[in-house]
Design a protein around this motif. Structure first.
Motif, PDB file in Angstrom:
ATOM      1  N   GLY A   1      -1.105  13.403  -1.793  1.00  0.00           N
ATOM      2  CA  GLY A   1      -1.453  12.724  -0.348  1.00  0.00           C
ATOM      3  C   GLY A   1      -0.086  13.492   0.366  1.00  0.00           C
ATOM      4  N   LEU A   2      -0.390  15.276   1.307  1.00  0.00           N
ATOM      5  CA  LEU A   2      -0.153  15.988   2.533  1.00  0.00           C
ATOM      6  C   LEU A   2       0.304  15.484   3.496  1.00  0.00           C
ATOM      7  CD1 LEU A   2       0.895  18.817   2.823  1.00  0.00           C
ATOM      8  CD2 LEU A   2      -1.255  18.829   4.123  1.00  0.00           C
ATOM      9  N   GLU A   3       1.529  15.105   3.525  1.00  0.00           N
ATOM     10  CA  GLU A   3       1.605  14.480   5.102  1.00  0.00           C
ATOM     11  C   GLU A   3       1.332  15.166   6.005  1.00  0.00           C
ATOM     12  OE1 GLU A   3       5.698  13.276   5.280  1.00  0.00           O
ATOM     13  OE2 GLU A   3       6.609  13.820   4.300  1.00  0.00           O
ATOM     14  N   ASP A   4       1.503  14.974   7.131  1.00  0.00           N
ATOM     15  CA  ASP A   4       0.664  15.009   8.671  1.00  0.00           C
ATOM     16  C   ASP A   4       1.898  15.910   9.007  1.00  0.00           C
ATOM     17  OD1 ASP A   4      -1.360  14.786  10.216  1.00  0.00           O
ATOM     18  OD2 ASP A   4       0.324  14.562  11.852  1.00  0.00           O
ATOM     19  N   GLN A   5       0.256  17.740   9.550  1.00  0.00           N
ATOM     20  CA  GLN A   5       0.638  18.960  10.115  1.00  0.00           C
ATOM     21  C   GLN A   5       1.029  18.939  11.668  1.00  0.00           C
ATOM     22  OE1 GLN A   5      -3.257  21.023   8.708  1.00  0.00           O
ATOM     23  NE2 GLN A   5      -3.335  19.285   7.970  1.00  0.00           N
ATOM     24  N   TYR A   6       1.046  17.675  12.295  1.00  0.00           N
ATOM     25  CA  TYR A   6       0.800  17.128  13.638  1.00  0.00           C
ATOM     26  C   TYR A   6       2.355  16.503  14.008  1.00  0.00           C
ATOM     27  CZ  TYR A   6      -2.588  20.751  13.418  1.00  0.00           C
ATOM     28  OH  TYR A   6      -2.709  21.673  13.366  1.00  0.00           O
ATOM     29  N   ALA A   7       3.018  16.050  13.054  1.00  0.00           N
ATOM     30  CA  ALA A   7       4.181  14.571  13.255  1.00  0.00           C
ATOM     31  C   ALA A   7       4.314  14.460  14.532  1.00  0.00           C
ATOM     32  CB  ALA A   7       4.846  14.562  12.313  1.00  0.00           C
TER      33      ALA A   7
ATOM     34  N   ILE B   1       0.621  -1.272   0.135  1.00  0.00           N
ATOM     35  CA  ILE B   1       0.265  -0.371  -0.298  1.00  0.00           C
ATOM     36  C   ILE B   1       0.591   1.115   0.580  1.00  0.00           C
ATOM     37  CG2 ILE B   1      -1.741   1.358   1.271  1.00  0.00           C
ATOM     38  CD1 ILE B   1      -2.721  -1.059   2.778  1.00  0.00           C
ATOM     39  N   PRO B   2       0.891   2.002  -1.354  1.00  0.00           N
ATOM     40  CA  PRO B   2       1.554   3.721  -1.025  1.00  0.00           C
ATOM     41  C   PRO B   2       1.149   4.187  -0.219  1.00  0.00           C
ATOM     42  CG  PRO B   2       0.877   1.868  -3.609  1.00  0.00           C
ATOM     43  CD  PRO B   2       0.353   2.106  -2.720  1.00  0.00           C
ATOM     44  N   VAL B   3       2.548   4.869   0.447  1.00  0.00           N
ATOM     45  CA  VAL B   3       1.825   5.941   1.753  1.00  0.00           C
ATOM     46  C   VAL B   3       2.556   7.064   0.909  1.00  0.00           C
ATOM     47  CG1 VAL B   3       3.058   7.250   3.444  1.00  0.00           C
ATOM     48  CG2 VAL B   3       2.036   4.813   3.212  1.00  0.00           C
ATOM     49  N   LEU B   4       1.315   8.331   0.819  1.00  0.00           N
ATOM     50  CA  LEU B   4       1.240   9.511   0.264  1.00  0.00           C
ATOM     51  C   LEU B   4       2.827  10.967   0.747  1.00  0.00           C
ATOM     52  CD1 LEU B   4      -0.881   9.593  -2.261  1.00  0.00           C
ATOM     53  CD2 LEU B   4       0.889   8.361  -2.462  1.00  0.00           C
ATOM     54  N   GLU B   5       3.650  10.825   1.156  1.00  0.00           N
ATOM     55  CA  GLU B   5       4.122  12.165   1.565  1.00  0.00           C
ATOM     56  C   GLU B   5       4.443  12.710   0.689  1.00  0.00           C
ATOM     57  OE1 GLU B   5       7.730   9.487   4.068  1.00  0.00           O
ATOM     58  OE2 GLU B   5       7.539   8.645   1.813  1.00  0.00           O
ATOM     59  N   ASN B   6       3.822  13.813   0.611  1.00  0.00           N
ATOM     60  CA  ASN B   6       4.028  15.383   0.335  1.00  0.00           C
ATOM     61  C   ASN B   6       4.392  14.741  -1.255  1.00  0.00           C
ATOM     62  OD1 ASN B   6       2.991  16.939   2.304  1.00  0.00           O
ATOM     63  ND2 ASN B   6       5.738  17.170   2.540  1.00  0.00           N
ATOM     64  N   SER B   7       3.048  13.640  -2.031  1.00  0.00           N
ATOM     65  CA  SER B   7       3.379  13.415  -2.857  1.00  0.00           C
ATOM     66  C   SER B   7       2.078  13.410  -4.306  1.00  0.00           C
ATOM     67  CB  SER B   7       3.324  11.927  -3.368  1.00  0.00           C
ATOM     68  OG  SER B   7       5.280  11.552  -2.248  1.00  0.00           O
ATOM     69  N   ALA B   8       2.522  13.812  -5.574  1.00  0.00           N
ATOM     70  CA  ALA B   8       1.573  13.576  -6.441  1.00  0.00           C
ATOM     71  C   ALA B   8       1.454  13.034  -7.749  1.00  0.00           C
ATOM     72  CB  ALA B   8       2.100  15.332  -6.805  1.00  0.00           C
TER      73      ALA B   8
ATOM     74  N   ASP C   1       4.598  18.449   6.581  1.00  0.00           N
ATOM     75  CA  ASP C   1       3.331  18.938   5.877  1.00  0.00           C
ATOM     76  C   ASP C   1       4.538  19.948   4.804  1.00  0.00           C
ATOM     77  OD1 ASP C   1       3.184  20.217   8.171  1.00  0.00           O
ATOM     78  OD2 ASP C   1       1.434  21.401   6.840  1.00  0.00           O
ATOM     79  N   ASN C   2       4.382  19.763   3.436  1.00  0.00           N
ATOM     80  CA  ASN C   2       4.505  20.788   2.401  1.00  0.00           C
ATOM     81  C   ASN C   2       4.045  21.460   1.315  1.00  0.00           C
ATOM     82  OD1 ASN C   2       6.284  22.761   1.042  1.00  0.00           O
ATOM     83  ND2 ASN C   2       8.253  21.827   1.322  1.00  0.00           N
ATOM     84  N   LEU C   3       2.811  21.922   1.819  1.00  0.00           N
ATOM     85  CA  LEU C   3       1.991  22.205   0.750  1.00  0.00           C
ATOM     86  C   LEU C   3       2.256  23.434  -0.637  1.00  0.00           C
ATOM     87  CD1 LEU C   3      -1.342  22.131   0.134  1.00  0.00           C
ATOM     88  CD2 LEU C   3      -1.745  23.730   1.034  1.00  0.00           C
ATOM     89  N   PRO C   4       2.982  24.538  -0.337  1.00  0.00           N
ATOM     90  CA  PRO C   4       3.495  24.381  -1.530  1.00  0.00           C
ATOM     91  C   PRO C   4       4.763  23.976  -2.601  1.00  0.00           C
ATOM     92  CG  PRO C   4       3.678  26.124   0.263  1.00  0.00           C
ATOM     93  CD  PRO C   4       3.112  24.736   0.355  1.00  0.00           C
ATOM     94  N   LYS C   5       5.799  23.227  -1.797  1.00  0.00           N
ATOM     95  CA  LYS C   5       6.161  21.914  -2.931  1.00  0.00           C
ATOM     96  C   LYS C   5       5.255  20.458  -3.315  1.00  0.00           C
ATOM     97  CE  LYS C   5       9.503  18.950  -2.161  1.00  0.00           C
ATOM     98  NZ  LYS C   5      10.723  17.526  -0.877  1.00  0.00           N
ATOM     99  N   LEU C   6       4.133  20.587  -2.596  1.00  0.00           N
ATOM    100  CA  LEU C   6       3.617  19.428  -3.148  1.00  0.00           C
ATOM    101  C   LEU C   6       2.497  20.210  -4.372  1.00  0.00           C
ATOM    102  CD1 LEU C   6       1.747  17.097  -3.242  1.00  0.00           C
ATOM    103  CD2 LEU C   6       0.514  18.200  -1.417  1.00  0.00           C
ATOM    104  N   MET C   7       2.221  21.197  -4.163  1.00  0.00           N
ATOM    105  CA  MET C   7       1.283  22.638  -5.057  1.00  0.00           C
ATOM    106  C   MET C   7       1.980  22.338  -6.979  1.00  0.00           C
ATOM    107  SD  MET C   7      -1.771  22.228  -4.915  1.00  0.00           S
ATOM    108  CE  MET C   7      -2.724  23.162  -6.286  1.00  0.00           C
ATOM    109  N   SER C   8       3.727  22.125  -6.136  1.00  0.00           N
ATOM    110  CA  SER C   8       4.148  22.524  -7.507  1.00  0.00           C
ATOM    111  C   SER C   8       4.345  21.209  -8.129  1.00  0.00           C
ATOM    112  CB  SER C   8       6.291  23.093  -6.882  1.00  0.00           C
ATOM    113  OG  SER C   8       6.329  21.694  -6.322  1.00  0.00           O
ATOM    114  N   LYS C   9       3.917  20.433  -7.543  1.00  0.00           N
ATOM    115  CA  LYS C   9       3.983  18.622  -8.329  1.00  0.00           C
ATOM    116  C   LYS C   9       3.129  18.956  -9.639  1.00  0.00           C
ATOM    117  CE  LYS C   9       6.720  16.516  -4.582  1.00  0.00           C
ATOM    118  NZ  LYS C   9       6.978  15.691  -3.684  1.00  0.00           N
ATOM    119  N   ILE C  10       2.107  19.768  -9.496  1.00  0.00           N
ATOM    120  CA  ILE C  10       1.098  19.362 -10.374  1.00  0.00           C
ATOM    121  C   ILE C  10       1.440  20.172 -12.001  1.00  0.00           C
ATOM    122  CG2 ILE C  10      -1.304  20.547 -10.843  1.00  0.00           C
ATOM    123  CD1 ILE C  10      -1.624  20.241  -7.710  1.00  0.00           C
TER     124      ILE C  10
END
Length: 247
Positions: free
Chosen positions: A128-134, A107-114, A146-155
């Motif tokens: 898949g966003l990494e956890d905000q309270y890890a 089962i793939p786990v998405l780590e700030n992955s697109a 979590d790194n939403l800007p980095k994640l969005m840059s992958k689109i």
């Protein structure tokens, strides 16, 4: 394109409340809904002390591996998956044990992955966003991965995007380019009366406690989840397999 998503959030695996036998029934019920894709929204670890027998995430991952859909099953992690791993907390590094267990069962786990997927001849992005309270921190309180800007840059194109994030608190920062954000974490407050929960584990309280929320023309779906944390109590918000049909 019509896309059926089955979301399983917050199983908090342990006995007696979330046994392997109960998980097997949940997997069977999920498969019977005929989803096109299945997402696991985190918090596989119990998260409370009312446990008669500890169950490993690996034992649950073996059951999750039976989930069936044309596009497969994808997971993210929740805060308890990090908090209950002392090595990860000490080193401030992953992957935590829950991730290793899920990946060991395919089962793939998405780590700030697109990921770009295709359905009915059309493409869409699964984010898949990494956890905000890890990480728990004595000074800062919590530190996220979590790194939403980095994640969005992958689109890289205008195909529709689906964001998986364990906690809904990220939603005000989510771009309108995201078609829908899917979250868990809150359990709908676990106790809910007249669409109100007295305690919600979110800085926004009841604003993002449960259900389909529309803000600024953006869509958020917060699953009521399957298990319990802190206390094994649910009232007014029964466990659920969350189905989202996108057209």
């Amino acid at each position: 394109m019509t896309l059926r998503i089955a979301a399983l959030a917050d199983p908090h695996i342990e006995e007696p409340y979330m046994s392997i036998e109960r998980l097997e029934k949940i997997v069977e019920q999920t498969n019977n809904t005929k989803p096109d894709i299945i997402v696991l929204l985190g918090d596989y670890v119990a998260g409370h002390n009312f446990i008669s027998r500890h169950l490993s995430v690996r034992s649950a991952a073996k059951i999750f591996a039976r989930l069936k859909s044309p596009l497969g099953t994808y997971a993210i992690l929740g805060n308890h998956d990090w908090w209950d791993d002392p090595v990860a907390q000490e080193t401030r590094q992953g992957p935590p044990l829950a991730q290793k267990d899920l990946e060991a069962e395919g089962i793939p786990v998405l780590e700030n992955s697109a990921l770009k997927l295709s359905h009915q001849g059309k493409s869409f992005w699964l984010l898949g966003l990494e956890d905000q309270y890890a990480f728990q921190d004595s000074v800062k309180g919590y530190i996220g991965r979590d790194n939403l800007p980095k994640l969005m840059s992958k689109i890289t194109d205008d195909a529709p995007s689906i964001l998986l994030a364990h906690e809904p608190d990220i939603f005000p920062k989510v771009s309108s380019k995201i078609s829908v954000t899917l979250c868990g974490h809150t359990h709908g407050g676990q106790i809910r009366l007249f669409n109100y929960s007295p305690i919600v584990p979110s800085r926004y309280g009841n604003r993002y406690a449960y259900g389909h929320i529309i803000e600024d023309n953006k869509n958020l779906v917060v699953s009521g989840g399957l298990g319990c944390s802190i206390l094994p109590v649910r009232f007014g918000v029964p466990p659920e397999i969350t189905l989202i049909d996108l057209a």
